[in-house]
Design a protein around this motif. Structure first.
Motif, PDB file in Angstrom:
ATOM      1  N   MET A 154      72.383  50.704  82.330  1.00 31.76           N
ATOM      2  CA  MET A 154      73.393  51.102  83.140  1.00 31.76           C
ATOM      3  C   MET A 154      74.622  51.190  82.523  1.00 31.76           C
ATOM      4  SD  MET A 154      73.122  49.871  86.704  1.00 31.76           S
ATOM      5  CE  MET A 154      72.040  48.428  86.759  1.00 31.76           C
ATOM      6  N   ALA A 155      74.474  50.184  81.751  1.00 27.40           N
ATOM      7  CA  ALA A 155      76.515  50.044  81.033  1.00 27.40           C
ATOM      8  C   ALA A 155      76.261  51.020  79.488  1.00 27.40           C
ATOM      9  CB  ALA A 155      75.891  48.674  80.053  1.00 27.40           C
ATOM     10  N   ALA A 156      75.253  51.797  79.366  1.00 20.66           N
ATOM     11  CA  ALA A 156      75.370  52.448  78.574  1.00 20.66           C
ATOM     12  C   ALA A 156      75.269  53.949  79.355  1.00 20.66           C
ATOM     13  CB  ALA A 156      74.705  52.776  77.527  1.00 20.66           C
ATOM     14  N   GLY A 157      75.952  53.834  80.152  1.00 16.02           N
ATOM     15  CA  GLY A 157      75.849  55.220  81.141  1.00 16.02           C
ATOM     16  C   GLY A 157      74.643  55.720  81.768  1.00 16.02           C
ATOM     17  N   GLU A 158      73.677  55.246  81.405  1.00 23.60           N
ATOM     18  CA  GLU A 158      72.719  55.831  82.206  1.00 23.60           C
ATOM     19  C   GLU A 158      71.903  56.313  83.631  1.00 23.60           C
ATOM     20  OE1 GLU A 158      69.346  55.218  80.754  1.00 23.60           O
ATOM     21  OE2 GLU A 158      69.432  54.567  78.062  1.00 23.60           O
ATOM     22  N   ASP A 159      72.504  56.550  84.458  1.00 26.66           N
ATOM     23  CA  ASP A 159      71.693  56.817  85.704  1.00 26.66           C
ATOM     24  C   ASP A 159      70.466  56.740  86.433  1.00 26.66           C
ATOM     25  OD1 ASP A 159      71.979  57.252  88.677  1.00 26.66           O
ATOM     26  OD2 ASP A 159      72.040  59.222  88.182  1.00 26.66           O
ATOM     27  N   VAL A 160      70.403  55.344  86.715  1.00 30.09           N
ATOM     28  CA  VAL A 160      69.359  54.325  86.764  1.00 30.09           C
ATOM     29  C   VAL A 160      68.186  54.694  88.240  1.00 30.09           C
ATOM     30  CG1 VAL A 160      67.481  52.235  86.933  1.00 30.09           C
ATOM     31  CG2 VAL A 160      68.950  52.969  84.843  1.00 30.09           C
ATOM     32  N   MET A 166      72.017  55.547  69.643  1.00 34.69           N
ATOM     33  CA  MET A 166      73.031  54.931  70.039  1.00 34.69           C
ATOM     34  C   MET A 166      72.634  53.623  69.675  1.00 34.69           C
ATOM     35  SD  MET A 166      75.204  57.509  71.783  1.00 34.69           S
ATOM     36  CE  MET A 166      77.081  56.502  71.619  1.00 34.69           C
ATOM     37  N   THR A 167      73.038  52.766  69.275  1.00 38.55           N
ATOM     38  CA  THR A 167      73.969  51.493  69.531  1.00 38.55           C
ATOM     39  C   THR A 167      74.255  51.604  71.357  1.00 38.55           C
ATOM     40  OG1 THR A 167      73.746  51.202  67.037  1.00 38.55           O
ATOM     41  CG2 THR A 167      74.444  48.840  68.556  1.00 38.55           C
ATOM     42  N   PRO A 168      73.529  50.417  71.552  1.00 40.62           N
ATOM     43  CA  PRO A 168      73.812  50.208  73.120  1.00 40.62           C
ATOM     44  C   PRO A 168      74.699  49.069  73.267  1.00 40.62           C
ATOM     45  CG  PRO A 168      71.785  48.938  72.979  1.00 40.62           C
ATOM     46  CD  PRO A 168      71.972  50.194  71.369  1.00 40.62           C
ATOM     47  N   PRO A 169      75.736  49.712  73.829  1.00 41.56           N
ATOM     48  CA  PRO A 169      76.826  47.996  74.284  1.00 41.56           C
ATOM     49  C   PRO A 169      76.668  46.823  74.406  1.00 41.56           C
ATOM     50  CG  PRO A 169      76.851  49.305  76.413  1.00 41.56           C
ATOM     51  CD  PRO A 169      75.739  50.436  75.767  1.00 41.56           C
ATOM     52  N   ALA A 170      77.196  46.143  74.529  1.00 40.34           N
ATOM     53  CA  ALA A 170      77.394  44.643  74.046  1.00 40.34           C
ATOM     54  C   ALA A 170      77.045  44.315  76.115  1.00 40.34           C
ATOM     55  CB  ALA A 170      78.611  43.560  73.229  1.00 40.34           C
ATOM     56  N   VAL A 171      76.658  42.863  75.908  1.00 40.39           N
ATOM     57  CA  VAL A 171      76.254  42.896  77.267  1.00 40.39           C
ATOM     58  C   VAL A 171      77.733  41.075  76.890  1.00 40.39           C
ATOM     59  CG1 VAL A 171      75.327  41.378  79.004  1.00 40.39           C
ATOM     60  CG2 VAL A 171      74.634  43.958  77.868  1.00 40.39           C
ATOM     61  N   LEU A 172      78.491  40.854  78.220  1.00 36.58           N
ATOM     62  CA  LEU A 172      78.999  39.918  78.344  1.00 36.58           C
ATOM     63  C   LEU A 172      79.232  38.541  78.852  1.00 36.58           C
ATOM     64  CD1 LEU A 172      82.986  39.165  77.084  1.00 36.58           C
ATOM     65  CD2 LEU A 172      81.821  37.854  78.862  1.00 36.58           C
ATOM     66  N   LEU A 173      77.970  37.462  78.561  1.00 33.41           N
ATOM     67  CA  LEU A 173      77.347  36.668  79.786  1.00 33.41           C
ATOM     68  C   LEU A 173      78.434  35.658  80.035  1.00 33.41           C
ATOM     69  CD1 LEU A 173      73.598  36.907  78.997  1.00 33.41           C
ATOM     70  CD2 LEU A 173      74.554  37.835  80.827  1.00 33.41           C
ATOM     71  N   THR A 174      79.358  35.015  81.244  1.00 34.91           N
ATOM     72  CA  THR A 174      79.774  33.848  81.519  1.00 34.91           C
ATOM     73  C   THR A 174      78.771  32.287  82.461  1.00 34.91           C
ATOM     74  OG1 THR A 174      80.578  34.399  83.368  1.00 34.91           O
ATOM     75  CG2 THR A 174      81.655  35.714  82.069  1.00 34.91           C
ATOM     76  N   GLY A 175      79.828  31.638  81.996  1.00 35.80           N
ATOM     77  CA  GLY A 175      79.225  30.042  82.419  1.00 35.80           C
ATOM     78  C   GLY A 175      77.679  29.743  82.149  1.00 35.80           C
ATOM     79  N   ARG A 231      83.041  45.284  72.090  1.00 37.01           N
ATOM     80  CA  ARG A 231      82.064  46.747  72.539  1.00 37.01           C
ATOM     81  C   ARG A 231      81.689  46.118  73.976  1.00 37.01           C
ATOM     82  NH1 ARG A 231      79.686  51.474  72.701  1.00 37.01           N
ATOM     83  NH2 ARG A 231      77.448  49.916  70.836  1.00 37.01           N
ATOM     84  N   VAL A 232      82.133  45.446  74.777  1.00 33.55           N
ATOM     85  CA  VAL A 232      81.196  45.487  75.719  1.00 33.55           C
ATOM     86  C   VAL A 232      80.796  46.530  76.737  1.00 33.55           C
ATOM     87  CG1 VAL A 232      80.718  43.737  77.314  1.00 33.55           C
ATOM     88  CG2 VAL A 232      81.899  43.101  74.696  1.00 33.55           C
ATOM     89  N   GLY A 233      79.900  46.545  77.233  1.00 32.41           N
ATOM     90  CA  GLY A 233      79.683  47.210  78.581  1.00 32.41           C
ATOM     91  C   GLY A 233      79.076  46.876  79.818  1.00 32.41           C
ATOM     92  N   ALA A 234      78.554  45.687  79.797  1.00 31.83           N
ATOM     93  CA  ALA A 234      78.801  44.590  80.930  1.00 31.83           C
ATOM     94  C   ALA A 234      78.230  43.670  80.920  1.00 31.83           C
ATOM     95  CB  ALA A 234      76.899  44.999  81.410  1.00 31.83           C
ATOM     96  N   VAL A 235      79.616  43.003  82.406  1.00 36.66           N
ATOM     97  CA  VAL A 235      79.751  41.735  81.723  1.00 36.66           C
ATOM     98  C   VAL A 235      79.684  41.366  83.357  1.00 36.66           C
ATOM     99  CG1 VAL A 235      81.816  39.879  82.567  1.00 36.66           C
ATOM    100  CG2 VAL A 235      82.152  41.786  81.117  1.00 36.66           C
ATOM    101  N   LEU A 236      78.568  39.672  83.617  1.00 35.39           N
ATOM    102  CA  LEU A 236      77.587  39.298  84.411  1.00 35.39           C
ATOM    103  C   LEU A 236      77.618  37.617  84.358  1.00 35.39           C
ATOM    104  CD1 LEU A 236      75.390  41.563  83.130  1.00 35.39           C
ATOM    105  CD2 LEU A 236      74.215  41.234  85.194  1.00 35.39           C
ATOM    106  N   PRO A 237      78.323  37.583  85.516  1.00 39.29           N
ATOM    107  CA  PRO A 237      78.005  35.676  85.321  1.00 39.29           C
ATOM    108  C   PRO A 237      77.173  34.783  85.890  1.00 39.29           C
ATOM    109  CG  PRO A 237      78.667  36.591  87.327  1.00 39.29           C
ATOM    110  CD  PRO A 237      78.806  38.160  86.360  1.00 39.29           C
ATOM    111  N   LEU A 238      76.701  33.853  84.942  1.00 46.82           N
ATOM    112  CA  LEU A 238      75.345  32.882  85.831  1.00 46.82           C
ATOM    113  C   LEU A 238      75.314  31.798  86.031  1.00 46.82           C
ATOM    114  CD1 LEU A 238      73.805  33.313  81.970  1.00 46.82           C
ATOM    115  CD2 LEU A 238      74.298  34.661  84.113  1.00 46.82           C
ATOM    116  N   THR A 239      76.826  31.337  87.509  1.00 46.73           N
ATOM    117  CA  THR A 239      77.440  30.997  87.679  1.00 46.73           C
ATOM    118  C   THR A 239      77.800  31.571  89.367  1.00 46.73           C
ATOM    119  OG1 THR A 239      79.809  29.847  86.922  1.00 46.73           O
ATOM    120  CG2 THR A 239      77.724  29.353  86.255  1.00 46.73           C
ATOM    121  N   ASP A 240      78.213  30.543  89.604  1.00 45.72           N
ATOM    122  CA  ASP A 240      78.869  31.988  91.562  1.00 45.72           C
ATOM    123  C   ASP A 240      80.727  31.406  90.930  1.00 45.72           C
ATOM    124  OD1 ASP A 240      76.852  31.604  93.528  1.00 45.72           O
ATOM    125  OD2 ASP A 240      76.965  29.735  93.443  1.00 45.72           O
TER     126      ASP A 240
END
Length: 332
Positions: free
Chosen positions: A284-290, A1-10, A68-77
């Motif tokens: 983790m965004a794809a639902g795996e238990d790491v 399966m194709t993993p979900p996308a990741v969105l990075l802010t800032g 189809r984003v599975g994780a959003v991560l900020p790169l600034t405060d």
């Protein structure tokens, strides 16, 4: 399966982080500046309203649905607290801590009080209206919501502390000036707030609050402090914990950034194969238990950072031209 996308802010100039995620999965980069270089390492770059605009979170929601984003991560405060609230409201799959933790760690004085309540070491810290004559000097005068080592001043006596507290044009706190080496611990927490790993490194040289030279170290005391802090705060996603090992007071935490830190090599170079932080986040965004593997990394690796350029045309699209044919040459 194709993993979900990741969105990075800032994303700013964090080309290294964006490029690492782009090698693993579809990556969406957003930044208020059309000249932010790191957006050009992503598959999708998108303009969104500024963080303070009420339309900011709805714009991210639309991007998450479209891509189809599975994780959003900020790169600034700057938007961590907003993303934390959106996560709590089940609007965004943001890898950030709870809103109250995001709020406290962005305010360095509130972070100090929080660490004290949790039994975690923090240097003696007061506000500017305290009895400055009673303090042990030297001290550091810092903005409560500063970042990038902005407006931090060393005061050697009460007169200097009073001057700098009035000079800095925003609320400040006054903290014991720590001696000894400054170190950072790059950590990652899962969706339940368990610490997955904690990788300590020295800070040989920093500029603007970002470490540009450092060495990954095998230091069990730092590893366990990283684990304790992450799990006490129940942090989801990356965090960088900055500490000093003072010869008088021992280890004390001076900052907790609930995002990737200014130095990114440790979560990549030092991580064990298949367990770099971007790989674990995508899993983790794809639902795996790491499963946690705290303290499993390769020590002794040193990193040093350098700079490169990106040429854009009149429409702010990359020209494909480089200052050296073929891009940066391999080190020799």
């Amino acid at each position: 399966m194709t993993p979900p996308a990741v969105l990075l802010t800032g994303v700013g100039k964090r080309y290294d982080i964006v490029a690492c995620f782009a090698r693993l999965t579809r990556t969406v980069a957003v930044d208020p500046s059309p000249l932010a270089p790191a957006q050009y390492a992503a598959h999708v770059r998108a303009a969104v309203p500024r963080i303070e605009d009420p339309a900011y979170i709805p714009a991210l929601e639309r991007l998450c649905e479209q891509q189809r984003v599975g994780a959003v991560l900020p790169l600034t405060d700057l938007d961590i607290e907003k993303l934390a609230q959106a996560r709590a409201d089940e609007r965004l799959p943001a890898f950030v801590p709870a809103p109250e933790i995001a709020r406290a760690t962005y305010d360095k004085y509130e972070a100090h009080l929080l660490l004290q309540r949790l039994g975690l070491p923090s240097p003696a810290t007061v506000l500017a209206d305290a009895d400055l004559e009673a303090l042990a000097y030297p001290v550091m005068v810092k903005p409560r919501r500063g970042s990038g080592a902005r407006s931090i001043h060393l005061a050697r006596d009460a007169g200097e502390a009073r001057f700098f507290a009035g000079y800095v044009a925003e609320p400040v706190m006054i903290q014991r000036a720590m001696g000894g080496p400054e170190l950072s611990i790059d950590c990652l927490g899962d969706l339940r707030g368990r610490c997955i790993n904690a990788i300590p490194r020295t800070m040989i040289e920093s500029r603007g609050g970002e470490s540009i030279k450092g060495t990954v170290v095998a230091d069990e005391e730092l590893v366990q402090l990283g684990r304790r802090t992450m799990e006490a705060l129940a942090v989801t996603g990356p965090a960088t914990i900055q500490v000093f090992r003072d010869p008088e007071v021992g280890l004390a935490i001076t900052d907790v950034n609930t995002r990737f830190g200014g130095a990114f090599p440790a979560p990549l170079y030092a991580a064990m194969p298949g367990r770099t932080y971007p790989e674990l986040i995508v899993a983790m965004a794809a639902g795996e238990d790491v499963e946690p593997a705290v303290g499993e990394f390769r020590a002794g690796l040193t990193f040093t950072r350098y700079y490169w350029q990106l040429e854009l045309d009149e429409q702010l699209s990359p020209t494909g031209r480089d200052i050296v044919l073929g891009g940066p040459p391999l080190p020799s």
